[in-house]
Structure formats: C-alpha cells, structure tokens
Design a protein around this motif. Structure first.
Motif, short mmCIF file in Angstrom:
data_model
loop_
_atom_site.label_atom_id
_atom_site.label_comp_id
_atom_site.label_asym_id
_atom_site.label_seq_id
_atom_site.Cartn_x
_atom_site.Cartn_y
_atom_site.Cartn_z
N LEU A 142 32.27 30.98 46.52
CA LEU A 142 31.59 31.93 46.35
C LEU A 142 30.86 33.00 45.02
N GLU A 143 30.49 34.13 45.61
CA GLU A 143 29.77 34.73 44.17
C GLU A 143 30.71 35.58 43.79
N VAL A 144 30.86 35.86 42.48
CA VAL A 144 31.91 36.64 42.47
C VAL A 144 31.37 37.45 41.23
N TYR A 145 31.57 39.19 41.24
CA TYR A 145 30.60 40.00 40.79
C TYR A 145 32.26 41.08 40.38
N LEU A 146 32.54 41.23 39.06
CA LEU A 146 32.81 42.50 38.37
C LEU A 146 32.74 43.53 38.55
N ILE A 147 32.51 44.95 39.29
CA ILE A 147 31.81 45.65 39.75
C ILE A 147 32.94 47.16 38.93
N SER A 151 32.66 51.12 36.06
CA SER A 151 32.59 52.30 35.39
C SER A 151 32.92 51.89 33.69
N ASN A 152 32.56 52.76 32.59
CA ASN A 152 32.57 52.13 31.50
C ASN A 152 34.33 52.37 31.06
N ASP A 153 34.78 53.39 31.82
CA ASP A 153 36.01 53.43 31.51
C ASP A 153 37.22 52.02 31.91
N VAL A 154 36.70 51.30 33.16
CA VAL A 154 37.17 50.48 33.50
C VAL A 154 36.79 49.21 32.67
N HIS A 155 35.84 49.05 31.41
CA HIS A 155 34.91 47.98 31.29
C HIS A 155 36.36 46.97 30.59
N PRO A 156 37.31 46.97 29.87
CA PRO A 156 38.16 46.87 29.30
C PRO A 156 38.47 45.56 29.88
N ARG A 157 39.62 46.77 31.39
CA ARG A 157 40.44 45.87 32.42
C ARG A 157 39.01 44.43 32.83
N MET A 158 37.79 44.68 32.51
CA MET A 158 37.20 43.49 33.80
C MET A 158 36.80 42.25 32.60
N ARG A 159 37.24 43.08 31.07
CA ARG A 159 36.07 41.48 30.20
C ARG A 159 38.28 40.78 30.16
N ILE A 160 39.08 41.18 30.93
CA ILE A 160 40.12 40.38 30.60
C ILE A 160 39.97 39.71 31.65
N ILE A 161 40.23 40.05 33.23
CA ILE A 161 39.17 39.15 34.35
C ILE A 161 38.12 38.08 33.45
N ARG A 189 28.93 36.47 32.39
CA ARG A 189 28.99 38.26 31.27
C ARG A 189 27.42 38.80 33.02
N GLY A 190 26.90 37.78 32.96
CA GLY A 190 25.54 38.23 33.80
C GLY A 190 26.81 39.01 35.37
N ASN A 191 27.80 38.30 35.05
CA ASN A 191 28.88 38.37 36.63
C ASN A 191 29.34 39.82 36.77
N ILE A 192 29.26 40.47 35.46
CA ILE A 192 29.73 42.36 34.92
C ILE A 192 28.86 42.81 35.22
N ILE A 193 29.26 44.31 36.40
CA ILE A 193 28.08 45.01 36.36
C ILE A 193 28.58 46.30 36.37
N LEU A 194 28.16 47.09 35.27
CA LEU A 194 28.44 48.86 34.74
C LEU A 194 27.83 49.57 35.36
N CYS A 195 28.46 50.26 36.21
CA CYS A 195 27.39 51.41 36.89
C CYS A 195 28.39 53.32 36.51
N ASP A 196 27.15 53.62 35.56
CA ASP A 196 27.09 54.97 35.15
C ASP A 196 27.49 56.16 36.15
N SER A 197 26.56 55.48 37.13
CA SER A 197 25.77 56.96 37.94
C SER A 197 26.18 56.65 39.96
N SER A 198 26.30 56.94 40.67
CA SER A 198 26.41 57.49 42.17
C SER A 198 25.46 55.95 42.49
N PHE A 199 24.36 56.49 42.00
CA PHE A 199 22.86 56.09 42.20
C PHE A 199 22.85 54.26 42.12
#
Length: 189
Positions: free
Chosen positions: A29-34, A36-46, A54-64
C-alpha cells in the motif's frame, strides 16, 4: 495516516505509527503521513523509522489544503483528534480511541470505523469535572496495536476475516451512530 491529536494523553506512540506504516508498506500500500506544522516532528520520527520518502509527508496548513489532499486517498488512519473529523468529510476514517469518550467525540460517517478498548476506567477521568486523571499507563490506548489496525485495513480493503480479533477486549464500531458493533457474523459476509 494522521498522527496528530488534540491532547497528548490521546496520542498513539510514534513507534506504533512506525510499525503500522511498515505493515502497510509490506502489503504494497502507498502510505502518506499527513499533518500540520505542529505535528511535523512526530511525522519526521515516523518517516525516519520506516524509511518513508519525504514526498509522502504532506503538511497541511489550512482546512482547504486538508480537503484537497484527502480527495485522492482511499482511507485514513487517525488518532483521536479534530483532524479525524475533517478527514471523515472526504474519506473513510479508522479512528484510534483510547481514553476519551468515543461515543461523544468520534467522527461521524457511515464508512468510518472506531477502534477502542473495553476497559473499566473508560472513559478516562480526565474527562470529568470532579476527578483528576492519574493514569500512568494508558493501557486503553497502548493495547490497541498496529497489527490490530492492519487487520481492520485487511478487512476493509481486502475483505479478510476478522473473527479471530473478537473476545480480545478490542472493539470496532462502524456507522454514523457508532453504536453498531462489528461482529464475526458481519466479518464473514
């Protein structure tokens, strides 16, 4: 996967997220970590623990941005937090609920699954005005294992049988009311 949560006591450990990521990648399966900036450190650990690109880490800064990101995904695994509610508007969600009252806070939607444990102290005293949370172990959350989530995904994506999970104090609930318990009869259909 959305590893962010509203309260730290509701956070599934990074090692569990990494193990789940590994199990899903092992299935092809293709896996993405999604998140916001406040959880980015947790996403980097994972991602560092699993070798996720790194392309499978997506930072979202807005609901849109969240909605735009989710529309191409098939399924989200999320901790107990507001992000799961946003995700459930667009895609089915598996929510991991430990100490908080899932019947009150779980995202609604007919295709969503809540995974929780049936323990005597649930919901946790952290959610009452008269008691102080003194839980040091959080077994309600820590005993929901990555392998349990992987098996739920097998059922949802590959129609595999889940009957061997029942009787282990781990319960899955589906649907808009979250009151219909998945049982072995449904798993055989």
């Amino acid at each position: 996967m959305v590893a962010g949560v509203g309260f730290i006591n509701n956070a599934w450990p990074e090692s569990y997220w990494a193990r789940l990521c590994y199990l899903l990648l092992e299935k092809g399966l293709e896996v993405y970590l999604i998140g916001s900036n406040d959880v980015h450190p947790r996403m980097r650990i994972i991602s560092d623990a699993t070798g996720l690109r790194r392309g499978n880490i997506i930072l979202c800064d807005s609901s849109f941005r969240w909605v735009e990101t989710l529309k191409d995904l098939d399924l989200i695994v999320s901790g107990d937090g507001g992000t799961a509610h946003i995700c459930s508007l667009v895609v089915p969600v598996i929510s991991i609920f430990g100490p908080s009252p899932w019947r009150r806070f779980a995202p609604f939607g007919a295709q969503n699954v809540v995974l929780t444990r049936n323990v005597s102290c649930s919901p946790c005293p952290q959610f009452t005005k008269d008691t102080v949370n003194c839980c040091m172990y959080r077994h309600c959350l820590l005993e929901i294992l990555p392998d349990n989530i992987s098996e739920i995904i097998d059922f949802l994506c590959f129609n595999k049988n889940l009957s061997h999970l029942w009787g282990k104090d781990i319960f899955s609930f589906v649907g808009t009311s979250h009151l219909s318990e998945m049982n072995s009869e449904k798993c055989h259909n």
